[in-house]
Design a protein around this motif. Structure first.
Motif, PDB file in Angstrom:
ATOM      1  N   VAL A   2       0.944  -1.137   0.011  1.00  0.00           N
ATOM      2  CA  VAL A   2       0.199   0.137  -0.123  1.00  0.00           C
ATOM      3  C   VAL A   2       0.942   1.094  -0.008  1.00  0.00           C
ATOM      4  O   VAL A   2       1.829   1.681   0.867  1.00  0.00           O
ATOM      5  CB  VAL A   2      -1.098  -0.119   1.126  1.00  0.00           C
ATOM      6  N   ALA A   3       0.551   1.996  -0.858  1.00  0.00           N
ATOM      7  CA  ALA A   3       1.425   3.228  -1.047  1.00  0.00           C
ATOM      8  C   ALA A   3       0.626   4.353  -0.311  1.00  0.00           C
ATOM      9  O   ALA A   3      -0.417   4.957  -0.638  1.00  0.00           O
ATOM     10  CB  ALA A   3       1.548   3.776  -2.496  1.00  0.00           C
ATOM     11  N   ILE A   4       1.418   4.806   0.611  1.00  0.00           N
ATOM     12  CA  ILE A   4       1.181   5.973   1.444  1.00  0.00           C
ATOM     13  C   ILE A   4       2.128   7.088   1.342  1.00  0.00           C
ATOM     14  O   ILE A   4       2.831   7.418   2.276  1.00  0.00           O
ATOM     15  CB  ILE A   4       0.860   5.694   2.899  1.00  0.00           C
ATOM     16  N   ASN A   5       2.110   7.752   0.138  1.00  0.00           N
ATOM     17  CA  ASN A   5       3.580   8.424  -0.123  1.00  0.00           C
ATOM     18  C   ASN A   5       3.233   9.670  -0.637  1.00  0.00           C
ATOM     19  O   ASN A   5       4.278  10.292  -1.324  1.00  0.00           O
ATOM     20  CB  ASN A   5       4.087   7.325  -1.434  1.00  0.00           C
ATOM     21  N   THR A   6       2.384  10.283   0.039  1.00  0.00           N
ATOM     22  CA  THR A   6       2.190  11.871  -0.073  1.00  0.00           C
ATOM     23  C   THR A   6       2.766  12.507   1.199  1.00  0.00           C
ATOM     24  O   THR A   6       3.049  11.484   2.277  1.00  0.00           O
ATOM     25  CB  THR A   6       0.921  12.405  -0.386  1.00  0.00           C
ATOM     26  N   TYR A   7       2.905  13.675   1.243  1.00  0.00           N
ATOM     27  CA  TYR A   7       3.522  14.243   2.600  1.00  0.00           C
ATOM     28  C   TYR A   7       2.189  15.112   3.422  1.00  0.00           C
ATOM     29  O   TYR A   7       1.526  15.497   2.988  1.00  0.00           O
ATOM     30  CB  TYR A   7       4.340  15.333   2.116  1.00  0.00           C
ATOM     31  N   PRO A   8       1.967  14.274   4.763  1.00  0.00           N
ATOM     32  CA  PRO A   8       1.184  14.626   5.582  1.00  0.00           C
ATOM     33  C   PRO A   8       0.955  16.176   5.872  1.00  0.00           C
ATOM     34  O   PRO A   8       1.811  16.674   5.973  1.00  0.00           O
ATOM     35  CB  PRO A   8       1.370  13.854   6.762  1.00  0.00           C
ATOM     36  N   GLN A   9      -0.329  16.622   5.952  1.00  0.00           N
ATOM     37  CA  GLN A   9      -0.421  18.064   6.014  1.00  0.00           C
ATOM     38  C   GLN A   9      -0.232  18.453   7.366  1.00  0.00           C
ATOM     39  O   GLN A   9      -0.514  17.831   8.252  1.00  0.00           O
ATOM     40  CB  GLN A   9      -1.979  18.244   5.525  1.00  0.00           C
ATOM     41  N   ALA A  10       0.470  19.642   7.566  1.00  0.00           N
ATOM     42  CA  ALA A  10       0.760  20.209   8.831  1.00  0.00           C
ATOM     43  C   ALA A  10      -0.519  20.206   9.596  1.00  0.00           C
ATOM     44  O   ALA A  10      -1.417  20.906   8.983  1.00  0.00           O
ATOM     45  CB  ALA A  10       1.509  21.473   8.924  1.00  0.00           C
ATOM     46  N   GLY A  11      -0.692  19.989  10.609  1.00  0.00           N
ATOM     47  CA  GLY A  11      -1.908  20.107  11.536  1.00  0.00           C
ATOM     48  C   GLY A  11      -3.047  19.155  11.210  1.00  0.00           C
ATOM     49  O   GLY A  11      -3.948  19.307  11.772  1.00  0.00           O
ATOM     50  N   GLY A  12      -2.626  18.089  10.266  1.00  0.00           N
ATOM     51  CA  GLY A  12      -3.672  17.212   9.855  1.00  0.00           C
ATOM     52  C   GLY A  12      -3.052  15.771   9.751  1.00  0.00           C
ATOM     53  O   GLY A  12      -3.283  15.412   8.700  1.00  0.00           O
ATOM     54  N   LEU A  13      -2.292  15.263  10.473  1.00  0.00           N
ATOM     55  CA  LEU A  13      -1.689  14.101  10.390  1.00  0.00           C
ATOM     56  C   LEU A  13      -2.533  12.895  10.268  1.00  0.00           C
ATOM     57  O   LEU A  13      -2.346  11.664   9.640  1.00  0.00           O
ATOM     58  CB  LEU A  13      -0.536  13.799  11.544  1.00  0.00           C
ATOM     59  N   GLY A  14      -3.759  13.044  10.858  1.00  0.00           N
ATOM     60  CA  GLY A  14      -4.963  11.894  11.025  1.00  0.00           C
ATOM     61  C   GLY A  14      -4.981  11.092   9.747  1.00  0.00           C
ATOM     62  O   GLY A  14      -4.806   9.847   9.913  1.00  0.00           O
TER      63      GLY A  14
END
Lengths: 221, 328, 329
Positions: free
Chosen positions: C66-78
């Motif tokens: 499973v690719a989870i390969n974007t960069y999590p948004q600041a303040g919204g890591l959920g």
């Protein structure tokens, strides 16, 4: 040995497909003669059936924002208007009347145009839409994201649109499997017959085919 | 914290004499606090500047500037790797002139080498959220320069996290935005040349090679293997908001224009002597490109939001909500 | 030594079945949101879809990544953390990550979950790769498409991590995960939203017999009447530099490294990856089948079959070995 079997098999499949495509295209030629209400009921039933058979895709269509896609097979007299969103619907209409922007009082957000056979293959995920587009066999106008969403959603199904469509069409439901089994020999016989015909008759046959598929105007009855 | 001005590394291939003179004037006249040096775009250009590096570092430190050295953006070949390792060596290798106080990492390899020692994280490191910032801080980062494409909401969250972690947070506020890096040299390609036999054609364009659309609309800027925006990023009008978020460092990216004037203008805003909006209007047209600030306002980076500055394109309507939202 | 592992894309459950049936060793896919780098309309997998995909693939001894390969948004890591948690719960064989913070989270929270480093992290040298190995226990690195084969060989000699390289499909001329071109034109980027040159900002505009494609406020290409068209991916557009309109960054070609199998093997590459989660199942089936045949032939010491029938599938009808050969630069 196995390879040549596979080739022969593929060819028979391809031929069956060609017949199916031609016949269904001819069938579309009949739609304008049905009258609006009959045609609308027919497409409502088709949509209902597709929703039952492909819940994943059609649930996704209903979840999309309200939008209309006009599908225009350039070699048939008909076009289709698919409305996605909560008011999911499918309608057939005369192609000439269907200018992008305003279709029977509904605004089309996007239009896909191409030969009927390719559009059918595309709907069933038999061919790669990107490749068709790269070769300029498909034309896309309007909301590209809508077209992509529909394409991707349909491609996620294993869909046999003709079998689905014919399964509620009474006797035709039994005709399709027989046709698919025998397509190769039917085509062979047709081709052979065609070769044996004198050329004026061959041209006549071509005219009949054209009329059947709706490309030529039907003679006034 | 007193807001501080940083002059980023010169990204373009200037003749070494021009490069040396540029920094001499910066040392004497520009009200910047930190100057970052180094050829970070193309390994092939580095030897030219190496000859003048020690003298430039001396000149800048003598003028009271803090000097940092930046590591290359893309490190792929053995020679690039060796050079990066020399730069980041712990034992004060010859590659690091005395006087330079920190190394700014622009690739993950440099970051690996600098672990456990105080260092800076450059804008070419993918720093998008507070979890990454905390991880970097834990390994010795004392200052981070955020990627240009971050919107205001992300900057605010990261600035706050930086305050909590004791890491200084920096944002680029002037100069073309770096957009991409490649192994392929587009400058050479535009001249029908190969990277290996490039004849250093990037030296013809001190502010980069303009790239337009087929309709003639200015769009991008090629700088060798790097691609920059055509529009000049300018957050002069946003400086106050940035400072309020807790951003303490403001980066100017050098161009072949009067950078002393640019630095003075930004310093005046930081000192409360001038209005950010007025400074933006004054700097508009200093380089032959419109001012843009779209990244910060969470829209296309090529756009300018608010204020009196020119728009980049004829299509001036802002993105509608529908256009802006991600697709679902 | 083992043969190459063949890693294949799937954007839909039907495409996954096509890839498995055509001979994939592993299939990679993404959740239906901004946590993956092919966040396109109508594409990708719900949690239930992933559960079914894992069951289908595992029954046929095929792995699921499973690719989870974007960069999590600041303040919204959920959403990104939930994606990692759910992937672990759904018993996928590996997650493909790029963000340092998310790698840190996954390594701490799910010590048994196999971590691969996405191409979006653009780890292009031995020191960078060793960092991901030592800090997070990353077991495999997908190499950015900026390295030549000799560079890959030298790199493999210096790291104790498996490497995976792209062999077929769309080719980024830029270092992946380090590109804001799309963001500059549209505000949406691969790193943040998982989209490059998003369809929501694409329009095709007939201009007489020609066809113009636009992205945001910018014309990306104008195709003559008989020219093959292309999707307006920004870096594959035609632009004017030095008064000459040209494919400045990259021609509309497709990577095909089938001829380089012996070189990639000698360079110590462990897995070969096919790009194209956004492509249809017909494409995926055809490409995976062709590569399966080629890898089987290569493993058996037989000549690798020509892949002429893939020609029709690729953008511009043209193929390249890309950065693997120095001349590309």
């Amino acid at each position: 040995m196995r390879d040549s079997d596979a080739t022969a098999h593929a060819t028979a499949d391809e031929r069956a497909r060609r017949i199916e495509t031609q016949l269904s295209r001819a069938g579309l030629g009949l739609v304008p003669r049905m009258g609006r209400r009959v045609s609308d009921r027919l497409f409502d039933r088709l949509l209902h059936l597709l929703t039952i058979r492909h819940p994943r895709a059609f649930t996704a269509f209903r979840a999309m924002p309200d939008a209309c896609l006009l599908i225009e097979p350039v070699d048939t007299p008909m076009a289709f208007l698919l409305r996605v969103g909560p008011n999911l619907s499918l309608r057939a209409l005369r192609r000439g009347a269907a200018a992008p922007g305003d279709v029977g009082g509904v605004t089309a957000d996007a239009v896909v145009r191409g030969p009927y056979a390719q559009l059918l293959d595309l709907l069933e995920g038999r061919i790669d839409g990107d490749a068709l587009f790269f070769r300029r066999e498909l034309t896309i106008v309007g909301d590209t994201a809508l077209i992509l969403a529909l394409r991707n959603t349909l491609d996620g199904e294993e869909m046999d649109l003709l079998a689905d469509a014919m399964s509620f069409a009474g006797p035709l439901a039994h005709a399709l499997p027989v046709l698919r089994r025998n397509a190769g020999s039917i085509l062979d016989r047709l081709d052979a017959a065609r070769r044996l015909l004198p050329s004026p008759l061959r041209r006549g046959l071509a005219r009949v085919e054209a009329r059947l598929s709706g490309l030529a105007p039907a003679p006034e009855a | 914290m007193t807001p501080s001005l940083t002059l980023g590394p010169v990204l373009f291939n200037w003749p070494v004499d021009r490069w040396r003179d540029f920094y001499a004037r910066i040392a004497d006249e520009a009200p910047v606090d930190t100057v970052i040096l180094g050829e970070i775009v193309c390994f092939k250009r580095a030897p030219f500047f190496a000859t003048a590096m020690d003298a430039v570092v001396d000149r800048l430190t003598a003028a009271g500037k803090t000097v940092w050295l930046a590591s290359p953006i893309l490190v792929g070949s053995e020679r690039e790797l060796a050079a990066m390792r020399d730069l980041t060596a712990a034992d004060g290798d010859d590659a690091v002139p005395t006087g330079a106080t920190l190394i700014e990492a622009n690739d993950m390899g440099a970051l690996a080498r600098l672990a456990g020692r105080p260092h800076a994280v450059g804008p070419m490191i993918n720093l998008y959220n507070e979890a990454t910032l905390a991880w970097l801080a834990g390994r010795g980062a004392v200052s981070v320069s955020l990627p240009a494409e971050l919107p205001a909401a992300s900057v605010a969250t990261l600035a706050k996290a930086g305050c909590d972690l004791g890491v200084a947070v920096e944002v680029q506020v002037w100069g073309r935005a770096p957009l991409a890096i490649s192994a392929r040299c587009y400058h050479a390609r535009a001249h029908g040349l190969h990277k290996d036999g490039c004849q250093y054609v990037c030296g013809n364009d001190p502010d980069g090679l303009p790239v337009a659309t087929m309709d003639g609309q200015p769009f991008l800027t090629v700088n060798g293997t790097q691609t920059l925006s055509h529009g000049c990023l300018c957050l002069a009008a946003e400086l106050e908001a940035l400072a309020a978020m807790g951003v303490g460092r403001f980066r100017l990216s050098p161009h072949a224009v009067d950078m002393v004037r640019v630095a003075e203008a930004f310093r005046a805003v930081l000192d409360g002597r001038r209005e950010g909006r007025a400074v933006a209007a004054e700097l508009d047209g200093l380089i032959d490109a419109p001012l843009v600030n779209g990244f910060f306002h969470d829209t296309a980076g090529a756009r300018h939001v608010g204020g009196a500055a020119r728009f980049q394109s004829g299509k001036e309507k802002p993105l509608s909500q529908k256009d802006k939202g991600s697709m679902s | 030594m083992d043969g190459f592992e063949l890693i294949c894309p799937a954007g839909t459950p039907a495409a996954l079945r096509a890839a498995v049936d055509a001979g994939a060793d592993a299939v990679y896919l993404g959740f239906r949101d901004e946590t993956n780098a092919r966040n396109f309309p109508g594409l990708n997998f719900t949690r239930e879809d992933v559960a079914e995909a894992v069951a289908y693939a595992h029954a046929r001894k095929v792995e699921v990544f499973v690719a989870i390969n974007t960069y999590p948004q600041a303040g919204g890591l959920g959403p990104w953390r939930r994606a990692v948690d759910d992937a672990a719960r759904l018993k996928v064989d590996a997650v493909i990550l790029a963000d340092l913070g998310l790698l840190d989270y996954a390594a701490g929270r799910h010590p048994d979950l196999r971590l691969h480093l996405s191409v979006q992290a653009s780890a292009a040298n031995a020191d960078a790769i060793q960092l991901y190995r030592e800090a997070f226990g990353v077991r495999r690195v997908v190499l950015p498409r900026v390295l030549t084969v000799p560079e890959i060989a030298r790199l493999n000699a210096q790291v104790d991590v498996e490497t995976e390289v792209f062999v077929f499909g769309g080719l980024c001329p830029m270092a992946e995960g380090r590109c804001s071109l799309s963001s500059y034109a549209t505000g949406l980027s691969p790193n943040k939203q998982g989209v490059c040159s998003p369809a929501s900002h694409v329009r095709y505009e007939p201009r007489g017999a020609a066809l113009a494609s636009t992205l945001g406020d910018f014309t990306i290409n104008v195709f003559g009447a008989d020219e093959p068209a292309g999707y307006p991916t920004l870096c594959k557009g035609r632009f004017v530099a030095r008064d000459t309109p040209a494919y400045l960054f990259e021609e509309p070609t497709s990577l095909n490294a089938m001829d380089l199998l012996p070189d990639l093997k000698a360079a110590g590459v462990r897995a070969l990856k096919i790009e194209g989660r956004q492509r249809g199942k017909a494409y995926i089936g055809a490409v995976v089948r062709a590569y399966r045949e080629a890898l089987d032939a290569f493993a058996a010491g037989r000549p690798v079959p020509r892949s002429a029938d893939l020609q029709a599938m690729v953008e511009g009808g043209a193929q390249t070995t890309g950065a693997y050969k120095r001349a590309w630069r």
